[in-house]
Design an enzyme around this catalytic site. Sequence first.
Site, PDB file in Angstrom:
ATOM      1  N   GLY A 318      39.904  42.760  50.722  1.00 34.80           N
ATOM      2  CA  GLY A 318      41.237  42.309  50.187  1.00 34.80           C
ATOM      3  C   GLY A 318      41.989  43.726  49.780  1.00 34.80           C
ATOM      4  N   ARG A 319      41.160  44.494  48.897  1.00 40.45           N
ATOM      5  CA  ARG A 319      41.857  45.467  48.367  1.00 40.45           C
ATOM      6  C   ARG A 319      41.922  46.548  49.649  1.00 40.45           C
ATOM      7  NH1 ARG A 319      40.264  47.260  43.653  1.00 40.45           N
ATOM      8  NH2 ARG A 319      38.701  45.814  43.747  1.00 40.45           N
ATOM      9  N   CYS A 387      53.366  45.849  23.890  1.00 41.70           N
ATOM     10  CA  CYS A 387      53.077  46.210  22.546  1.00 41.70           C
ATOM     11  C   CYS A 387      51.371  46.474  22.400  1.00 41.70           C
ATOM     12  CB  CYS A 387      53.506  45.016  21.580  1.00 41.70           C
ATOM     13  SG  CYS A 387      55.115  44.828  21.647  1.00 41.70           S
ATOM     14  N   GLU A 388      50.793  47.415  23.077  1.00 39.90           N
ATOM     15  CA  GLU A 388      49.465  47.693  23.192  1.00 39.90           C
ATOM     16  C   GLU A 388      49.139  49.073  23.467  1.00 39.90           C
ATOM     17  OE1 GLU A 388      46.398  45.806  23.420  1.00 39.90           O
ATOM     18  OE2 GLU A 388      47.472  43.801  22.700  1.00 39.90           O
TER      19      GLU A 388
HETATM   20  C1  LIG Z   1      37.016  39.680  45.394  1.00 38.98           C
HETATM   21  C2  LIG Z   1      36.322  39.372  46.603  1.00 38.98           C
HETATM   22  C3  LIG Z   1      36.669  39.672  47.853  1.00 38.98           C
HETATM   23  C4  LIG Z   1      37.439  41.003  48.033  1.00 38.98           C
HETATM   24  O1  LIG Z   1      37.100  42.204  47.244  1.00 38.98           O
HETATM   25  P1  LIG Z   1      37.715  43.327  47.321  1.00 38.98           P
HETATM   26  O2  LIG Z   1      37.378  44.277  46.610  1.00 38.98           O
HETATM   27  O3  LIG Z   1      39.083  43.099  47.353  1.00 38.98           O
HETATM   28  O4  LIG Z   1      37.639  43.666  49.016  1.00 38.98           O
HETATM   29  C5  LIG Z   1      35.889  39.156  48.804  1.00 38.98           C
HETATM   30  N1  LIG Z   1      34.723  38.251  48.729  1.00 38.98           N
HETATM   31  C6  LIG Z   1      34.684  37.470  47.583  1.00 38.98           C
HETATM   32  C7  LIG Z   1      33.843  36.458  47.608  1.00 38.98           C
HETATM   33  C8  LIG Z   1      35.406  37.893  46.409  1.00 38.98           C
HETATM   34  O5  LIG Z   1      35.126  37.406  45.447  1.00 38.98           O
END
Ligand SMILES: *Cc1c(COP(=O)(O)O)cnc(C)c1O
Length: 459
Positions: A318-319, A387-388
């Site tokens: 994802g990241r 506000c933190e």
């Molecule tokens: C969050 C997650 C990902 C993605 O994680 P990244 O760190 O963004 O690569 C992939 N698979 C599952 C099951 C997740 O919960």
Amino acid sequence: MRAHPAGPRHAEVLPVGRLGAPPSDLSALDPKVWPAGAERREGVLYLAGHDVRDLAAEHGTPAIHLDEADFRARARGYAAAFAGSDVFYAGKAFLSKAVARWVAEEGLGLDVCTGGELAVALAAGFPPDRLALHGNNKSTAELRRALEAGVGRVVLDSFAEIARLAALAEELDVRASVLIRVTVGVEAHTHEFIATAHEDQKFGFSLASGAAAEAVRRVLKHRNLDLAGLHSHIGSQIFDTAGFEVSAHRLVGLLGEIRDEHGVELGELDLGGGLGIAYTPEDDPADVAVMAGELRQIVERECAMSKLAVPRLAVEPGRAIAGPAGVTLYEVGTVKDADGLRTYVSVDGGMSDNIRTALYDAAYTCVLASRESDAEPMLSRVVGRHCESGDVVVKDVWLPADVAPGDLLAVAATGAYCRSMASNYNHTPRPPVVGLTAGASRVLVRRETEDDLMRLDLG
Ligand SMILES: *Cc1c(COP(=O)(O)O)cnc(C)c1O
């Protein structure tokens, strides 16, 4: 008047290990950290060919700018490195209809983990058979919708869910293709991983307790469930394969036990996401092709030892796809010298558009974006307007000492887990996400307005 030490301002409070000496060029853009289309022209930051001052004038601040070419190149890079395997983009990092289309066009699958993410994917016309539905507490309504839409995989996470999904699949007269999420006793964060025998967390079926083996038994009993394989996700921001190695070893061990007990060899092994990125120049993530090669070798070796055919692999970055493509532009509002210790630079966003610094003590870097400066380096903390006191965007960074209200700051690597985790704290409208191509800047998700917030308030 307080005398500043000679040289970099506030250098005496330099946090150990977090931030090195000031770089010789404060305006430098480390290519590991910034999107491929980021450059300086006469001192001004350009993103995908756009002057950030024009972007700020057109789209306001704060705003998250997503370099489409960079996102697509990383998606393509993963697909190429993992050719012969499946790559699922983890939509929770950031998902919009446009992003779902980019992912579809680059040939990847897509992970969703709520009805909301599923709705975005379906609205974008994402091929349902390339969707995987995750989550430790999917509702019956979400499961039903997934089956009706024809999602490719449901990743089972609990015994209750096995029964729930089986009943729904029977009612709808479909066969649901499922993976079993196995908790393998490995937890990885960046450089370190911990391997334990048991797992104290909410996700998945524990391998060590026998729950995973029991889940396999129950799934195999249901006519309407088709057990495609096993899944595990060990953590995030992982820089090497050591944790995956332990995970793969344990998963392949379970594949062997399943073969011995049931006489079936499962065809798929999903090793999850978590592949890390460089948020700051100090981070050094592994190259994706190297990572892919190592993972494949590990699984092949483990399978050879267990005399199993090598299953089809899957990964879920994802990241690593969305993160580096994003840059947040903020405008500086105030600059405060805190007792000679460091300088607090307040911007017009904060924890409502980037919670990761407060939540995970995440490190980011940023630059003065709207002009050049030859002022001396100043130890700075970039903070938000909420506000933190924990409302910090960039904990430690060297900025030019003449940074002033009206300047634009650009924070790198904000494409993942910033807009997707954004909140309306302090009744702050959430920022837009703008897609950048060489020719155009197009709003993918518009900025919220006070009217948007008021619409929910029924008085
Ligand atoms: C969050 C997650 C990902 C993605 O994680 P990244 O760190 O963004 O690569 C992939 N698979 C599952 C099951 C997740 O919960």
